[in-house]
Write a protein that holds these residues in place. Structure first.
Motif, PDB file in Angstrom:
ATOM      1  N   LEU A   1      41.056  53.448  46.944  1.00 28.96           N
ATOM      2  CA  LEU A   1      40.133  52.479  46.345  1.00 28.96           C
ATOM      3  C   LEU A   1      40.830  51.353  45.587  1.00 28.96           C
ATOM      4  CD1 LEU A   1      37.455  54.925  44.841  1.00 28.96           C
ATOM      5  CD2 LEU A   1      37.374  53.705  47.026  1.00 28.96           C
ATOM      6  N   ILE A   2      42.057  51.587  45.122  1.00 29.31           N
ATOM      7  CA  ILE A   2      42.718  50.601  44.263  1.00 29.31           C
ATOM      8  C   ILE A   2      43.706  49.798  45.094  1.00 29.31           C
ATOM      9  CG2 ILE A   2      44.187  50.262  42.242  1.00 29.31           C
ATOM     10  CD1 ILE A   2      42.107  53.407  42.566  1.00 29.31           C
ATOM     11  N   PRO A   3      43.625  48.471  45.084  1.00 28.23           N
ATOM     12  CA  PRO A   3      44.525  47.659  45.913  1.00 28.23           C
ATOM     13  C   PRO A   3      45.982  47.816  45.489  1.00 28.23           C
ATOM     14  CG  PRO A   3      43.307  46.278  44.361  1.00 28.23           C
ATOM     15  CD  PRO A   3      42.699  47.643  44.280  1.00 28.23           C
ATOM     16  N   THR A   4      46.884  47.577  46.436  1.00 28.46           N
ATOM     17  CA  THR A   4      48.312  47.744  46.144  1.00 28.46           C
ATOM     18  C   THR A   4      48.929  46.504  45.519  1.00 28.46           C
ATOM     19  OG1 THR A   4      48.824  47.091  48.415  1.00 28.46           O
ATOM     20  CG2 THR A   4      48.659  49.444  47.951  1.00 28.46           C
ATOM     21  N   THR A   5      48.194  45.417  45.473  1.00 29.00           N
ATOM     22  CA  THR A   5      48.661  44.213  44.764  1.00 29.00           C
ATOM     23  C   THR A   5      47.636  43.847  43.707  1.00 29.00           C
ATOM     24  OG1 THR A   5      47.617  42.794  46.442  1.00 29.00           O
ATOM     25  CG2 THR A   5      49.945  43.324  46.737  1.00 29.00           C
ATOM     26  N   ALA A   6      48.104  43.347  42.595  1.00 27.66           N
ATOM     27  CA  ALA A   6      47.206  42.995  41.498  1.00 27.66           C
ATOM     28  C   ALA A   6      46.302  41.839  41.898  1.00 27.66           C
ATOM     29  CB  ALA A   6      48.018  42.623  40.264  1.00 27.66           C
ATOM     30  N   PRO A   7      44.985  41.987  41.759  1.00 23.65           N
ATOM     31  CA  PRO A   7      44.075  40.883  42.066  1.00 23.65           C
ATOM     32  C   PRO A   7      44.308  39.696  41.146  1.00 23.65           C
ATOM     33  CG  PRO A   7      42.903  42.979  41.875  1.00 23.65           C
ATOM     34  CD  PRO A   7      44.277  43.198  41.337  1.00 23.65           C
ATOM     35  N   ALA A   8      43.874  38.528  41.597  1.00 29.19           N
ATOM     36  CA  ALA A   8      44.045  37.320  40.786  1.00 29.19           C
ATOM     37  C   ALA A   8      43.315  37.440  39.456  1.00 29.19           C
ATOM     38  CB  ALA A   8      43.551  36.106  41.560  1.00 29.19           C
ATOM     39  N   ALA A   9      42.128  38.044  39.481  1.00 27.07           N
ATOM     40  CA  ALA A   9      41.365  38.267  38.255  1.00 27.07           C
ATOM     41  C   ALA A   9      41.451  39.735  37.877  1.00 27.07           C
ATOM     42  CB  ALA A   9      39.908  37.868  38.457  1.00 27.07           C
ATOM     43  N   PRO A  10      41.533  40.041  36.598  1.00 30.31           N
ATOM     44  CA  PRO A  10      41.615  41.438  36.176  1.00 30.31           C
ATOM     45  C   PRO A  10      40.426  42.248  36.680  1.00 30.31           C
ATOM     46  CG  PRO A  10      42.087  39.961  34.344  1.00 30.31           C
ATOM     47  CD  PRO A  10      41.585  39.104  35.455  1.00 30.31           C
ATOM     48  N   ILE A  11      40.680  43.514  37.029  1.00 23.20           N
ATOM     49  CA  ILE A  11      39.604  44.389  37.480  1.00 23.20           C
ATOM     50  C   ILE A  11      39.530  45.604  36.575  1.00 23.20           C
ATOM     51  CG2 ILE A  11      39.730  43.652  39.888  1.00 23.20           C
ATOM     52  CD1 ILE A  11      41.317  46.184  40.491  1.00 23.20           C
ATOM     53  N   THR A  12      38.366  46.221  36.580  1.00 25.21           N
ATOM     54  CA  THR A  12      38.145  47.429  35.784  1.00 25.21           C
ATOM     55  C   THR A  12      37.903  48.602  36.726  1.00 25.21           C
ATOM     56  OG1 THR A  12      35.730  47.215  35.701  1.00 25.21           O
ATOM     57  CG2 THR A  12      37.023  45.979  34.061  1.00 25.21           C
ATOM     58  N   TRP A  13      37.848  49.787  36.152  1.00 26.28           N
ATOM     59  CA  TRP A  13      37.591  50.963  36.977  1.00 26.28           C
ATOM     60  C   TRP A  13      36.227  50.872  37.644  1.00 26.28           C
ATOM     61  CZ3 TRP A  13      33.397  54.053  36.339  1.00 26.28           C
ATOM     62  CH2 TRP A  13      32.744  54.052  35.107  1.00 26.28           C
ATOM     63  N   ARG A  14      35.284  50.212  36.997  1.00 26.44           N
ATOM     64  CA  ARG A  14      33.959  50.088  37.597  1.00 26.44           C
ATOM     65  C   ARG A  14      33.999  49.255  38.871  1.00 26.44           C
ATOM     66  NH1 ARG A  14      29.898  51.831  34.347  1.00 26.44           N
ATOM     67  NH2 ARG A  14      28.380  50.641  35.549  1.00 26.44           N
ATOM     68  N   ASP A  15      34.856  48.244  38.883  1.00 26.20           N
ATOM     69  CA  ASP A  15      34.984  47.394  40.067  1.00 26.20           C
ATOM     70  C   ASP A  15      35.458  48.195  41.279  1.00 26.20           C
ATOM     71  OD1 ASP A  15      34.275  45.004  38.689  1.00 26.20           O
ATOM     72  OD2 ASP A  15      36.324  44.841  37.923  1.00 26.20           O
ATOM     73  N   VAL A  16      36.419  49.090  41.060  1.00 25.36           N
ATOM     74  CA  VAL A  16      36.952  49.843  42.193  1.00 25.36           C
ATOM     75  C   VAL A  16      36.120  51.079  42.507  1.00 25.36           C
ATOM     76  CG1 VAL A  16      39.289  48.996  41.942  1.00 25.36           C
ATOM     77  CG2 VAL A  16      38.625  51.018  40.691  1.00 25.36           C
ATOM     78  N   ALA A  17      35.346  51.552  41.558  1.00 28.37           N
ATOM     79  CA  ALA A  17      34.483  52.709  41.809  1.00 28.37           C
ATOM     80  C   ALA A  17      33.245  52.340  42.613  1.00 28.37           C
ATOM     81  CB  ALA A  17      34.054  53.333  40.475  1.00 28.37           C
ATOM     82  N   GLU A  18      32.760  51.124  42.434  1.00 27.94           N
ATOM     83  CA  GLU A  18      31.472  50.736  43.029  1.00 27.94           C
ATOM     84  C   GLU A  18      31.395  50.947  44.545  1.00 27.94           C
ATOM     85  OE1 GLU A  18      28.355  46.937  43.163  1.00 27.94           O
ATOM     86  OE2 GLU A  18      30.239  46.788  42.013  1.00 27.94           O
ATOM     87  N   PRO A  19      32.394  50.536  45.339  1.00 27.18           N
ATOM     88  CA  PRO A  19      32.262  50.731  46.794  1.00 27.18           C
ATOM     89  C   PRO A  19      32.101  52.200  47.186  1.00 27.18           C
ATOM     90  CG  PRO A  19      34.012  49.162  46.308  1.00 27.18           C
ATOM     91  CD  PRO A  19      33.609  49.765  45.002  1.00 27.18           C
ATOM     92  N   ALA A  20      32.766  53.093  46.502  1.00 32.51           N
ATOM     93  CA  ALA A  20      32.649  54.511  46.837  1.00 32.51           C
ATOM     94  C   ALA A  20      31.273  55.048  46.462  1.00 32.51           C
ATOM     95  CB  ALA A  20      33.738  55.310  46.127  1.00 32.51           C
ATOM     96  N   VAL A  21      30.779  54.644  45.319  1.00 32.86           N
ATOM     97  CA  VAL A  21      29.450  55.099  44.891  1.00 32.86           C
ATOM     98  C   VAL A  21      28.386  54.587  45.853  1.00 32.86           C
ATOM     99  CG1 VAL A  21      27.735  55.022  43.048  1.00 32.86           C
ATOM    100  CG2 VAL A  21      30.167  55.216  42.478  1.00 32.86           C
TER     101      VAL A  21
END
Length: 347
Positions: free
Chosen positions: A270-290
């Motif tokens: 779920l977590i990208p291997t490169t840092a996104p341009a804008a900061p992300i939170t755990w909620r951002d990466v959890a949402e697609p799985a939920v």
């Protein structure tokens, strides 16, 4: 081990790594995995160290009565032990010593905790390793059988040794990044005009299951291919299947549902291997799985019971700071899945 038996060791709502990690320091890497991934730490691969330390090269340290040499294209089977196989064994021994030291420092000795080991799966090995004559092992049915049987025996010994050294239960991960190419016949042969025939699914499944069913531990088969072969993996004896969620197309959703219907666990990258341009939170990466679980019609408790959280493939190439951040995000998501999956909401 059956899916049901594997469920006694595997559990959802935990974070783990895929396998590779940036840098060359095995002690630092082992301490990070044990410290950051308390639910399911793993023995890392450090491919930046070069020959014998990458996914394919490490297999030379695990095989029984087979070993590798190198060519300009990668690895090939060798007639006798050489520098490549000795280096692979030395690196693996160093990594195991570092993991045992970190395990003991954390007070986990004989705790019965679970640790994950990774190795190249038999189909990827056969696709990436050459015979002495230059053709891929995959093109020779006898060599393919010998390789898969050697790997099965070597992994059983490896898992038993690690379990004994750490006083831990073991989950074994087979990495099959070449699986899709093996099945669709897109591998090149000895020249640009020479292609390797697609391996029929029944033959490929027999090879994979030869290795899986030889293990006393639950086996997770992971594929970082674009469009992983989920229908094929559904039929395998694996207790769990791992893939990057970003590689999934709409047409794959039914197969994910069927994987869950069979009782298998899923390890979702779920977590990208490169840092996104804008900061992300755990909620951002959890949402697609939920949203995936909701769309498939499974109860939210599935996230706690059957879903493992990982970064996406390729973390070895990430800056160390982002790699650590990726593990932290994976942990945060896993905790949310384990503690309050029903209450998770997104705008």
């Amino acid at each position: 081990m059956s899916v049901d038996e594997g469920a006694a060791v595997l559990r959802g709502g935990v974070a783990t790594g895929v396998g590779s990690w940036p840098g060359t320091d095995p002690r630092e890497a082992a301490a990070t995995m044990v410290g950051e991934l308390g639910g399911l730490p793993h023995l890392v691969e450090l491919p930046a160290r070069g020959t014998g330390s990458d996914l394919i090269g490490r297999a030379s340290a695990l095989l029984v009565d087979l070993r590798f040499d190198t060519t300009t294209r990668g690895y090939r089977l060798a007639a006798r032990p050489g520098a490549v196989s000795r280096r692979a064994r030395d690196l693996l021994r160093t990594d195991l010593d570092a993991l045992e030291e970190a395990w003991e420092t954390a007070g986990l000795g004989d705790s019965g905790r679970v640790v994950k080991l990774q190795a190249a799966g038999p189909l990827t090995l056969a696709a990436q390793v050459e015979l002495p004559g230059g053709h891929r092992v995959l093109t020779d049915s006898g060599a393919l059988r010998d390789l898969s049987e050697s790997l099965a025996e070597g992994l059983a010994r490896h898992a038993a040794e690690v379990g004994k050294r750490l006083g831990a239960k073991v989950v074994l991960q087979l990495d099959e990044p070449s699986l899709t190419a093996v099945l669709d016949g897109s591998l090149r042969g000895t020249s640009l005009l020479d292609t390797v025939r697609a391996l029929p699914e029944p033959e490929a499944l027999a090879v994979l299951d030869t290795v899986i069913t030889a293990q006393s531990e639950p086996v997770l088969v992971h594929s970082c291919a674009d469009r992983p072969a989920l229908a094929f993996l559904r039929a395998s004896a694996a207790a769990a299947v791992g893939f990057d969620l970003a590689t999934i197309a709409t047409a794959d959703l039914d197969w994910i549902g069927e994987l869950l219907d069979t009782g298998k666990h899923l390890a979702l990258g779920l977590i990208p291997t490169t840092a996104p341009a804008a900061p992300i939170t755990w909620r951002d990466v959890a949402e697609p799985a939920v949203r995936l679980i909701d769309r498939l019609g499974f109860p939210r408790r599935t996230l706690a019971d059957r879903i493992l959280v990982t970064p996406a493939c390729g973390l070895a190439g990430a800056p160390l700071a982002w790699a650590r951040r990726a593990l932290a995000l994976a942990n945060d998501v896993a905790h949310a899945f384990a503690d309050e999956p029903e209450s998770l909401t997104f705008e």
